[in-house]
Design a protein around this motif. Structure first.
Motif, PDB file in Angstrom:
ATOM      1  N   MET A   1       1.167  10.239  13.713  1.00 17.01           N
ATOM      2  CA  MET A   1       0.427  11.274  14.423  1.00 17.01           C
ATOM      3  C   MET A   1      -1.013  11.307  13.919  1.00 17.01           C
ATOM      4  O   MET A   1      -1.273  11.085  12.740  1.00 17.01           O
ATOM      5  CB  MET A   1       1.084  12.641  14.227  1.00 17.01           C
ATOM      6  N   TYR A   3      -4.648  13.076  12.976  1.00 16.42           N
ATOM      7  CA  TYR A   3      -5.170  14.344  12.483  1.00 16.42           C
ATOM      8  C   TYR A   3      -6.654  14.194  12.195  1.00 16.42           C
ATOM      9  O   TYR A   3      -7.107  13.133  11.754  1.00 16.42           O
ATOM     10  CB  TYR A   3      -4.468  14.760  11.188  1.00 16.42           C
ATOM     11  N   GLN A  32      -5.592  10.813  -0.915  1.00  9.00           N
ATOM     12  CA  GLN A  32      -4.863   9.871  -0.075  1.00  9.00           C
ATOM     13  C   GLN A  32      -5.485   8.484  -0.181  1.00  9.00           C
ATOM     14  O   GLN A  32      -6.656   8.339  -0.531  1.00  9.00           O
ATOM     15  CB  GLN A  32      -4.874  10.311   1.388  1.00  9.00           C
ATOM     16  N   TYR A  34      -6.054   4.798   2.011  1.00 12.63           N
ATOM     17  CA  TYR A  34      -6.101   4.285   3.380  1.00 12.63           C
ATOM     18  C   TYR A  34      -6.437   2.802   3.370  1.00 12.63           C
ATOM     19  O   TYR A  34      -7.363   2.368   2.677  1.00 12.63           O
ATOM     20  CB  TYR A  34      -7.162   5.027   4.196  1.00 12.63           C
ATOM     21  N   TYR A  63      -4.228   8.502  10.765  1.00 10.80           N
ATOM     22  CA  TYR A  63      -2.786   8.481  10.972  1.00 10.80           C
ATOM     23  C   TYR A  63      -2.147   8.960   9.671  1.00 10.80           C
ATOM     24  O   TYR A  63      -2.453   8.432   8.595  1.00 10.80           O
ATOM     25  CB  TYR A  63      -2.294   7.074  11.284  1.00 10.80           C
ATOM     26  N   HIS A  64      -1.283   9.955   9.767  1.00  9.21           N
ATOM     27  CA  HIS A  64      -0.694  10.492   8.538  1.00  9.21           C
ATOM     28  C   HIS A  64       0.817  10.585   8.665  1.00  9.21           C
ATOM     29  O   HIS A  64       1.350  11.124   9.632  1.00  9.21           O
ATOM     30  CB  HIS A  64      -1.263  11.880   8.231  1.00  9.21           C
ATOM     31  N   LYS A  65       1.507  10.034   7.666  1.00  9.19           N
ATOM     32  CA  LYS A  65       2.961  10.120   7.583  1.00  9.19           C
ATOM     33  C   LYS A  65       3.329  11.104   6.483  1.00  9.19           C
ATOM     34  O   LYS A  65       2.705  11.111   5.428  1.00  9.19           O
ATOM     35  CB  LYS A  65       3.554   8.745   7.273  1.00  9.19           C
ATOM     36  N   ASP A  66       4.313  11.928   6.726  1.00 11.48           N
ATOM     37  CA  ASP A  66       4.716  12.938   5.753  1.00 11.48           C
ATOM     38  C   ASP A  66       5.599  12.343   4.674  1.00 11.48           C
ATOM     39  O   ASP A  66       6.752  12.724   4.485  1.00 11.48           O
ATOM     40  CB  ASP A  66       5.439  14.095   6.447  1.00 11.48           C
ATOM     41  N   LYS A  67       5.066  11.360   3.981  1.00 12.23           N
ATOM     42  CA  LYS A  67       5.767  10.736   2.871  1.00 12.23           C
ATOM     43  C   LYS A  67       4.779  10.531   1.733  1.00 12.23           C
ATOM     44  O   LYS A  67       3.628  10.169   1.937  1.00 12.23           O
ATOM     45  CB  LYS A  67       6.337   9.369   3.269  1.00 12.23           C
ATOM     46  N   THR A  70       2.469   6.813   0.249  1.00 11.43           N
ATOM     47  CA  THR A  70       2.291   6.015   1.457  1.00 11.43           C
ATOM     48  C   THR A  70       0.812   5.718   1.647  1.00 11.43           C
ATOM     49  O   THR A  70      -0.032   6.602   1.476  1.00 11.43           O
ATOM     50  CB  THR A  70       2.823   6.768   2.688  1.00 11.43           C
ATOM     51  N   HIS A  72      -2.002   5.137   4.233  1.00 10.20           N
ATOM     52  CA  HIS A  72      -2.206   5.500   5.625  1.00 10.20           C
ATOM     53  C   HIS A  72      -3.314   4.646   6.235  1.00 10.20           C
ATOM     54  O   HIS A  72      -3.900   3.789   5.572  1.00 10.20           O
ATOM     55  CB  HIS A  72      -2.552   6.984   5.730  1.00 10.20           C
ATOM     56  N   ARG A  73      -3.624   4.915   7.506  1.00 11.92           N
ATOM     57  CA  ARG A  73      -4.691   4.202   8.209  1.00 11.92           C
ATOM     58  C   ARG A  73      -5.661   5.186   8.845  1.00 11.92           C
ATOM     59  O   ARG A  73      -5.312   6.334   9.118  1.00 11.92           O
ATOM     60  CB  ARG A  73      -4.109   3.260   9.265  1.00 11.92           C
TER      61      ARG A  73
END
Length: 231
Positions: A1, A3, A32, A34, A63-67, A70, A72-73
């Motif tokens: 998703m 953000y 984070q 990336y 793009y963010h994953k709830d883990k 991780t 991200h991109r």
């Protein structure tokens, strides 16, 4: 998703032939990492690598994953405050390297912390825009950052008592104590006359205080350059 979030660039490492993995402190997700593809390619039409220089202020769509743990991109990226002086002034650029190293070693939360993000952002804006009076910026940054990290310094007495209880070897004179107190009580830009030896002494004291609370802080590599630049 996808953000939208603001971010502060901290550092990056090379990844494969033309990519990087960038560490960014974001307003929405905390610290984070990336993957950014193609930024080191000779065929790249833009100098996007400049967006990941220390303390660059960024508008991001990610793009963010709830883990946790991780990588991200990034979908979209731009700088929302082009620097006027920070990368071009040797003193300011040395201070920025020190600040990014400290942040890289101390920021661990992968969640939103708006007050902390605002503090970092306003600190970066001050350093870029200040014309004079920023030679003690790094010390004040540490003193105030501690509050956001959970071990804030209430007053000079508490600081000195904690250092004494942990057998800090140096004893400060009255000028150094007064200067430390002023740096603790006031915001950026306060005019305090410090010679090089006392400035280094106060900085070493504050870093020792950090190591009491963060054993993994380790060696600060940018200190050597900073001590040479700040006379």
């Amino acid at each position: 998703m996808l953000y939208k979030t603001r971010g502060v660039a901290l550092s990056y490492i090379r990844y494969r032939e033309s990519s990087i993995i960038a560490k960014i402190y974001t307003e929405a997700f905390g610290i984070q990492s990336y993957i950014v593809n193609g930024v080191r390619s000779s065929s790249s039409k833009t100098n996007r690598i400049a967006l990941f220089q220390p303390l660059t202020l960024l508008d991001l769509v990610v793009y963010h994953k709830d883990k946790q743990d991780t990588v991200h991109r990034i979908s979209e990226i731009k700088c929302y405050h082009p620097f006027a002086s920070l990368p071009y002034n040797i003193t300011k650029s040395s201070l920025s390297l020190f600040v990014t190293e400290i942040l890289g070693k101390t920021l661990r939360e992968e969640e939103a912390n708006e007050p902390l993000f605002n503090f970092i952002e306003q600190s970066v804006l001050y350093l870029d825009e200040a014309e004079t009076g920023y030679e003690n910026f790094h010390i004040q940054f540490l003193l105030h950052l501690a509050s956001f990290l959970g071990f804030g310094i209430e007053n000079l007495r508490d600081l000195e008592n904690e250092l004494k209880n942990h057998h800090y070897p140096q004893i400060a004179d009255s000028l150094e104590l007064n200067a430390t107190n002023q740096l603790l009580l006031h915001g950026y830009g306060i005019q305090i006359s410090l010679d090089r030896a006392r400035r280094i002494s106060i900085l070493e004291k504050v870093l020792f205080f950090y190591k009491i609370h963060m054993e993994a802080l380790g060696e600060i590599r940018s200190l050597e350059v900073l001590s040479e630049v700040l006379r």
